[in-house]
Design an enzyme around this catalytic site. Structure first.
Site, PDB file in Angstrom:
ATOM      1  N   SER A 103       0.750  -1.063  -0.003  1.00 35.26           N
ATOM      2  CA  SER A 103      -0.067  -0.020   0.086  1.00 35.26           C
ATOM      3  C   SER A 103       0.779   1.229   0.021  1.00 35.26           C
ATOM      4  O   SER A 103       1.716   1.413   0.734  1.00 35.26           O
ATOM      5  CB  SER A 103      -0.938  -0.108   1.165  1.00 35.26           C
ATOM      6  OG  SER A 103      -0.596   0.999   1.984  1.00 35.26           O
ATOM      7  N   LYS A 104       0.296   2.185  -0.882  1.00 37.51           N
ATOM      8  CA  LYS A 104       1.218   3.479  -0.991  1.00 37.51           C
ATOM      9  C   LYS A 104       1.394   3.952   0.448  1.00 37.51           C
ATOM     10  O   LYS A 104       2.269   4.935   0.870  1.00 37.51           O
ATOM     11  CB  LYS A 104       0.696   4.412  -1.839  1.00 37.51           C
ATOM     12  CG  LYS A 104       0.588   3.868  -3.274  1.00 37.51           C
ATOM     13  CD  LYS A 104       0.380   5.018  -4.315  1.00 37.51           C
ATOM     14  CE  LYS A 104       0.327   4.537  -5.578  1.00 37.51           C
ATOM     15  NZ  LYS A 104      -0.011   5.519  -6.661  1.00 37.51           N
ATOM     16  N   ARG A 105       0.293   4.072   1.344  1.00 38.60           N
ATOM     17  CA  ARG A 105       0.295   4.519   2.705  1.00 38.60           C
ATOM     18  C   ARG A 105       1.220   3.697   3.522  1.00 38.60           C
ATOM     19  O   ARG A 105       1.953   4.225   4.398  1.00 38.60           O
ATOM     20  CB  ARG A 105      -0.928   4.705   3.453  1.00 38.60           C
ATOM     21  CG  ARG A 105      -1.669   6.092   2.954  1.00 38.60           C
ATOM     22  CD  ARG A 105      -3.378   6.080   3.199  1.00 38.60           C
ATOM     23  NE  ARG A 105      -3.975   5.027   2.434  1.00 38.60           N
ATOM     24  CZ  ARG A 105      -4.569   4.042   3.036  1.00 38.60           C
ATOM     25  NH1 ARG A 105      -4.617   3.766   4.223  1.00 38.60           N
ATOM     26  NH2 ARG A 105      -5.123   3.252   2.157  1.00 38.60           N
ATOM     27  N   ARG A 106       1.067   2.615   3.767  1.00 40.17           N
ATOM     28  CA  ARG A 106       1.928   1.718   4.743  1.00 40.17           C
ATOM     29  C   ARG A 106       3.364   1.490   4.270  1.00 40.17           C
ATOM     30  O   ARG A 106       4.106   1.258   5.316  1.00 40.17           O
ATOM     31  CB  ARG A 106       0.986   0.390   4.730  1.00 40.17           C
ATOM     32  CG  ARG A 106       0.177   0.141   5.875  1.00 40.17           C
ATOM     33  CD  ARG A 106      -0.161  -1.212   6.181  1.00 40.17           C
ATOM     34  NE  ARG A 106      -0.304  -2.034   5.077  1.00 40.17           N
ATOM     35  CZ  ARG A 106      -1.404  -2.286   4.319  1.00 40.17           C
ATOM     36  NH1 ARG A 106      -2.547  -1.981   4.734  1.00 40.17           N
ATOM     37  NH2 ARG A 106      -1.603  -3.217   3.096  1.00 40.17           N
TER      38      ARG A 106
END
Ligand code: GLU
Length: 483
Positions: free
Chosen positions: A241-244
């Protein structure tokens, strides 16, 4: 016969993600396998709300840095809006589309407890007039099946009856993703669509659109070969994930990855070269790569493994290439490009290139990332040793023998021959007087002089630092320890 025409078609909605880089790379492999293969870059920028120009620049720059500039493009999907609109009208005239006035609430309400996904076909045969609030849906065939001949997954068969009448264009006549993407692939004469597996559910719809366009326009373009690449997962086997997860290719450049190492590592995400060796030159990957050999299971993106591989690539550099590759971090004033963070704590004036050149081969053996070099060598180029309180307390302040060793070292270092081998012998001898083995004996010296508990080999470092500065730092450490 002309060679393959492949494309990388990112939507510029964020940083250039490793998954996208892997997709681009596998496309590029296919293009490079034929002398007349073409790799095209199409920026799918039709979602004005989510696209940003800086993301486009990031994609183009990262591809250039990694070494796969497109042969054609970058093109912009928004430059083709007229062709997309024309395709909508062709399909509408051909009877493939029908206006639909349903709101999503109405569709949901009609469904009640019926969980069948998708649209129920309510407007399909109601002759709803086209107007400012009607989208256009594709009239999917009720009979037969659509087969995706996927090079990786084999034949994926979908009964047409389960393909919903999907929306193809907004009320404004603007085409949505599925159609715009097909129209561009047709115009670009794409022979292979190689993309992430999240697009597999779109593919039967897109094949139906492709065939419909061949019929309505009278221009038959062969349906491309499809290959849907496995998703990338993290350590917990969750989709990256781009966030994680740290996935932005741009940040790898900052951290000090070498393009060759990244490319080699990316090539292993779902594929592997023949034989046991994973570290293989790009030319071998190009030669051996086959879409049919790509796995369908999720591929583990292992940052540790990529860093390890990067270290191996670093060790293979010639001494000159290592100095050149380290320049953005170590001698940024000589380099066009610098990492966004981590400017060194020295200046051109306080820096001594001869020392760096002498210690560089020792550093080259010990780093996995170029970004690790600065903290490792900073003690050479700053006036006072860097200070790490925890390391200092443990190694010097709270250790009587260590402080004693440092005081005794002042005499010894004052006299001995200033070469790494004599310094080594001197510290061994000093240790013996205090019943300390070499590891224990050198720890306080390292901490006093470099401020760290690890670093390049100590005695070579002392030799390069010089007698005066070494003595000075030992004295300062003793003063700090109150002894
Ligand atoms: N623009 C799409 C994406 O970024 C790719 C579509 C495709 O490769 O066909 O996911």
């Amino acid at each position: 016969m002309s060679g393959p025409r492949v494309r990388f078609a990112p939507s510029p909605t964020g940083y250039f993600h490793v998954g996208s880089a892997r997709t681009a790379l596998f496309n590029w492999f296919v293009a490079r396998q034929s002398p007349d293969g073409v790799f095209l870059l199409r920026i799918e920028d039709t979602d004005a709300d989510r696209n940003r120009e800086e993301w486009v620049d990031g994609i183009v720059a990262a591809m250039h840095w990694l070494g796969f500039d497109p042969d054609e493009g970058p093109f912009r999907q928004t430059d083709n809006t007229d062709a997309h609109r024309a395709a909508v009208e062709d399909l509408f005239r051909g009877g493939y589309l029908y206006p639909c006035a349903c709101t999503s609430d109405e569709v949901a309400q009609r469904k009640g407890d019926n969980k069948t996904p998708g649209y129920d076909g309510y407007c399909r045969d109601r002759d709803v007039p086209r107007g400012p609030t009607t989208g256009l849906r594709f009239r999917t065939p009720r009979e037969g099946a659509t087969i995706v001949h996927d090079k990786i997954r084999g034949d994926v068969v979908t009964e047409n009856a389960v393909i919903e009448d999907f929306v193809v264009a907004r009320s404004s006549g603007a085409a949505l993703f599925a159609l715009a993407n097909v129209v561009d692939d047709r115009n670009d004469r794409i022979t292979h669509v190689i993309r992430g597996e999240e697009h597999l559910p779109n593919t039967p719809k897109q094949i139906l659109l492709w065939e419909a366009l061949s019929t309505t326009t009278g221009v038959t373009v062969p349906i491309p070969e499809y290959a849907h690449l496995p998703i990338l997962v993290n350590e917990q086997r969750k989709k990256l994930s781009k966030r994680r997860d740290p996935v932005a290719v741009e940040s790898y450049r900052d951290a000090g990855y070498l393009p060759a190492a990244i490319l080699n590592y990316l090539s292993l995400l779902g594929w592997s070269p023949r034989g046991d060796e994973e570290k293989v030159p790009l030319s071998v990957c190009i030669e051996q790569f086959r879409l049919e050999d790509v796995s369908h299971s999720p591929a583990f993106f292992d940052l540790k493994k990529m860093a390890h591989m990067n270290g191996e690539y670093i060790r293979e550099l010639s001494p000159e290439d290592f100095l050149a590759a380290a320049a953005p971090w170590v001698t940024p004033w000589t380099s066009k490009w610098q990492p966004t963070e981590g400017a060194p704590p020295w200046t051109q004036e306080t820096f001594d290139f001869a020392v760096w050149e002498a210690v560089a081969p020792l550093v080259q053996e010990r780093v996995a990332l170029m970004g690790e070099i600065v903290p490792m060598i900073e003690f050479f180029f700053v006036s006072e040793a860097p200070f790490d309180e925890a390391a200092f307390d443990k190694t010097i302040r709270n250790d009587d023998k260590a402080r004693e060793l440092l005081s005794r070292s002042l005499d010894v270092f004052g006299d001995c021959e200033w070469t790494s081998s004599s310094l080594h012998a001197a510290v061994v001898a000093l240790g013996e007087t205090l019943e300390l083995n070499l590891r224990k004996a050198q720890a306080p010296v390292r901490c006093a002089v470099t401020g760290k508990t690890v670093g390049p080999p100590l005695f070579e470092s002392l030799e390069l630092l010089g007698r005066e500065r070494t003595l000075q730092r030992v004295r300062e450490a003793l003063a700090k320890a109150g002894g």
